[in-house]
Write a protein that holds these residues in place. Structure first.
Motif, short mmCIF file in Angstrom:
data_model
loop_
_atom_site.label_atom_id
_atom_site.label_comp_id
_atom_site.label_asym_id
_atom_site.label_seq_id
_atom_site.Cartn_x
_atom_site.Cartn_y
_atom_site.Cartn_z
N PRO A 1 0.80 -1.22 0.00
CA PRO A 1 0.00 0.00 0.00
C PRO A 1 0.84 1.28 0.00
CG PRO A 1 -0.03 -0.99 2.17
CD PRO A 1 0.71 -1.94 1.27
N TYR A 2 2.14 1.16 0.19
CA TYR A 2 2.99 2.35 0.14
C TYR A 2 3.44 2.66 -1.29
CZ TYR A 2 3.62 2.48 5.25
OH TYR A 2 3.44 2.58 6.60
N CYS A 3 3.95 1.64 -2.00
CA CYS A 3 4.48 1.91 -3.34
C CYS A 3 3.62 1.31 -4.44
CB CYS A 3 5.92 1.40 -3.47
SG CYS A 3 6.07 -0.39 -3.47
N GLY A 4 2.79 0.33 -4.10
CA GLY A 4 1.90 -0.26 -5.10
C GLY A 4 2.49 -1.42 -5.87
N VAL A 5 3.72 -1.84 -5.53
CA VAL A 5 4.31 -2.97 -6.27
C VAL A 5 3.33 -4.15 -6.19
CG1 VAL A 5 5.68 -3.79 -4.28
CG2 VAL A 5 6.37 -4.40 -6.60
N PRO A 6 2.97 -4.72 -7.35
CA PRO A 6 1.88 -5.71 -7.35
C PRO A 6 2.30 -7.11 -6.90
CG PRO A 6 2.54 -5.19 -9.60
CD PRO A 6 3.40 -4.35 -8.70
N THR A 7 2.86 -7.18 -5.71
CA THR A 7 3.15 -8.49 -5.10
C THR A 7 2.74 -8.41 -3.62
OG1 THR A 7 5.40 -7.76 -4.59
CG2 THR A 7 5.12 -9.06 -6.59
N ALA A 8 2.54 -9.55 -3.00
CA ALA A 8 2.09 -9.57 -1.61
C ALA A 8 3.15 -8.97 -0.69
CB ALA A 8 1.79 -11.00 -1.18
N PRO A 9 2.77 -8.05 0.19
CA PRO A 9 3.74 -7.48 1.14
C PRO A 9 4.36 -8.59 2.01
CG PRO A 9 1.73 -6.19 1.14
CD PRO A 9 1.45 -7.41 0.31
N THR A 10 5.64 -8.45 2.31
CA THR A 10 6.33 -9.48 3.08
C THR A 10 6.66 -9.03 4.50
OG1 THR A 10 8.40 -8.67 2.15
CG2 THR A 10 7.39 -10.58 1.07
N HIS B 1 6.47 11.40 0.10
CA HIS B 1 6.32 9.94 0.10
C HIS B 1 6.94 9.33 -1.16
CE1 HIS B 1 3.93 6.19 0.97
NE2 HIS B 1 4.08 6.05 -0.33
N PHE B 2 6.60 9.91 -2.31
CA PHE B 2 7.11 9.37 -3.58
C PHE B 2 8.63 9.48 -3.65
CE2 PHE B 2 3.51 8.91 -6.87
CZ PHE B 2 2.65 8.47 -5.90
N ARG B 3 9.14 10.60 -3.16
CA ARG B 3 10.60 10.81 -3.22
C ARG B 3 11.33 9.89 -2.26
NH1 ARG B 3 13.23 14.05 0.00
NH2 ARG B 3 11.34 15.17 0.59
N LEU B 4 10.85 9.84 -1.01
CA LEU B 4 11.56 9.07 0.02
C LEU B 4 11.51 7.57 -0.23
CD1 LEU B 4 10.36 11.20 3.07
CD2 LEU B 4 12.71 11.07 2.19
N LEU B 5 10.41 7.10 -0.85
CA LEU B 5 10.27 5.66 -1.10
C LEU B 5 10.56 5.30 -2.56
CD1 LEU B 5 7.12 4.78 1.06
CD2 LEU B 5 9.53 4.83 1.72
N GLY B 6 11.00 6.27 -3.35
CA GLY B 6 11.35 5.97 -4.75
C GLY B 6 10.18 5.49 -5.59
N VAL B 7 8.96 5.92 -5.24
CA VAL B 7 7.77 5.40 -5.92
C VAL B 7 7.72 5.84 -7.39
CG1 VAL B 7 5.24 5.35 -5.89
CG2 VAL B 7 6.50 5.39 -3.74
N GLU B 8 8.09 7.09 -7.64
CA GLU B 8 8.03 7.61 -9.00
C GLU B 8 8.90 6.77 -9.94
OE1 GLU B 8 8.79 11.77 -9.13
OE2 GLU B 8 8.82 11.85 -11.32
N ASN B 9 10.11 6.46 -9.50
CA ASN B 9 11.02 5.65 -10.33
C ASN B 9 10.46 4.26 -10.58
OD1 ASN B 9 12.80 7.74 -10.45
ND2 ASN B 9 14.17 6.96 -8.86
N LYS B 10 9.89 3.68 -9.53
CA LYS B 10 9.34 2.33 -9.68
C LYS B 10 8.21 2.32 -10.71
CE LYS B 10 10.22 0.50 -5.01
NZ LYS B 10 9.59 0.00 -3.78
N ILE B 11 7.32 3.31 -10.62
CA ILE B 11 6.17 3.30 -11.53
C ILE B 11 6.59 3.64 -12.96
CG2 ILE B 11 3.89 4.28 -12.02
CD1 ILE B 11 3.49 4.71 -9.05
N THR B 12 7.50 4.60 -13.12
CA THR B 12 7.89 4.94 -14.50
C THR B 12 8.64 3.76 -15.15
OG1 THR B 12 9.82 6.14 -13.65
CG2 THR B 12 7.90 7.44 -14.23
N ALA B 13 9.41 3.01 -14.37
CA ALA B 13 10.05 1.80 -14.93
C ALA B 13 8.97 0.81 -15.37
CB ALA B 13 10.97 1.17 -13.88
N PHE B 14 7.91 0.73 -14.57
CA PHE B 14 6.81 -0.17 -14.91
C PHE B 14 6.11 0.28 -16.20
CE2 PHE B 14 2.36 -1.50 -14.73
CZ PHE B 14 2.51 -2.88 -14.57
N ILE B 15 5.89 1.60 -16.34
CA ILE B 15 5.24 2.11 -17.55
C ILE B 15 6.08 1.75 -18.78
CG2 ILE B 15 4.45 4.17 -18.80
CD1 ILE B 15 3.95 5.50 -16.05
#
Ligand SMILES: [Zn+2]
Length: 279
Positions: A92-101, A196-210
């Protein structure tokens, strides 16, 4: 429905911590004080601004409170299991589509031990987000730096997106994805999302996914693209169906929904994907 960011509180689990504690005779005396603190936590809706320190009456039990979460007790196990059920398919923080561990303590338990096993404070999380989030939840002015899946109502709307800027040399082969925010966000919400996006690198993760999704789409239509029979209209219609199906299951902010909308919102990019010859 397994949304990326449910905006409702995990009602069935919020009181579990307290009920479990009341059953334990050693802790029964503290239950009332804890209940007051839990009510205080919940009362910080909707902003979850900087919270007050642990009261001294509870502070002297810090080590015990802290330790309950790590124990193999029935209470600890039940709370963890209930929380894990909330997010089975994505972080729920970054949205990576795998089960949180892992399970993150939104408010760090080292400082607020009374929330160490309070279910509302426990957020299933991928390892990276849990690790990168650190212990500084608030800015010095009290503004929260991280999205909270239980507190932030804007998570149920499309609160961010990307505009596509062609590279000066490579054009849409390697474009820049600029983060944009929904106009409905308040200034404070926007600042929190940006942190949030900057500290957790969310923007990079999603743009790589796009980028990876664009490759997948181009492979899927490879034959039509080579034959020059894929129209922008046909691709757009297919993608619109995809995004509707995806949003219905995983919410409007799932990586897949964001990726497809990024393409659909940019006619030139959509045209590039549909018609640029594959080398
Ligand atoms: Zn994550």
């Amino acid at each position: 429905m397994d949304k990326l960011f449910p905006s409702t509180f995990p009602e069935p689990t919020t009181q579990l911590s307290l009920l479990g504690l009341r059953d334990d005779r050693d802790w029964a005396d503290l239950a009332e004080e804890l209940q007051a603190r839990f009510a205080y936590y919940q009362g910080l809706t909707p902003t979850l601004a900087q919270m007050s320190p642990t009261p001294t009456t509870l502070l002297k039990h810090k080590a015990h409170l802290y330790g309950i979460y790590d124990s193999k007790s029935k209470l600890a196990t039940e709370i963890k299991n209930a929380v894990i059920q909330l997010y089975k398919r994505r972080c729920p923080y970054c949205g990576v589509p795998t089960a949180p561990t892992t399970i993150d303590h939104f408010v760090p338990r080292a400082e607020w031990a009374e929330f160490a096993f309070y279910s509302l404070n426990l957020i299933p999380s991928c390892y990276d987000c849990n690790h990168d989030k650190g212990t500084q939840v608030w800015e010095s002015d009290g503004r929260r730096k991280f999205i909270n899946p239980f507190y932030d109502a804007f998570l149920s709307i499309r609160f961010f997106g990307f505009e596509v800027i062609p590279d000066a040399q490579l054009g849409f082969d390697d474009p820049v994805f600029n983060l944009t925010y929904s106009q409905t966000l308040t200034v404070a919400e926007r600042a929190t999302v940006a942190d949030h996006f900057r500290l957790l690198g969310v923007e990079n993760k999603i743009t790589a996914f796009i980028r990876s999704r664009v490759k997948v789409i181009r492979r899927r239509y490879r034959r039509e693209i080579c034959d020059q029979t894929l129209t922008v209209q046909a691709l757009g219609d297919d993608l619109r169906k995809d995004v509707e199906a995806e949003a219905a299951v995983n919410g409007v902010n799932s990586w897949m929904a964001i990726a497809v909308r990024t393409i659909l919102d940019n006619p030139t990019y959509l045209n590039f994907i549909a018609t640029e010859p594959i080398h």
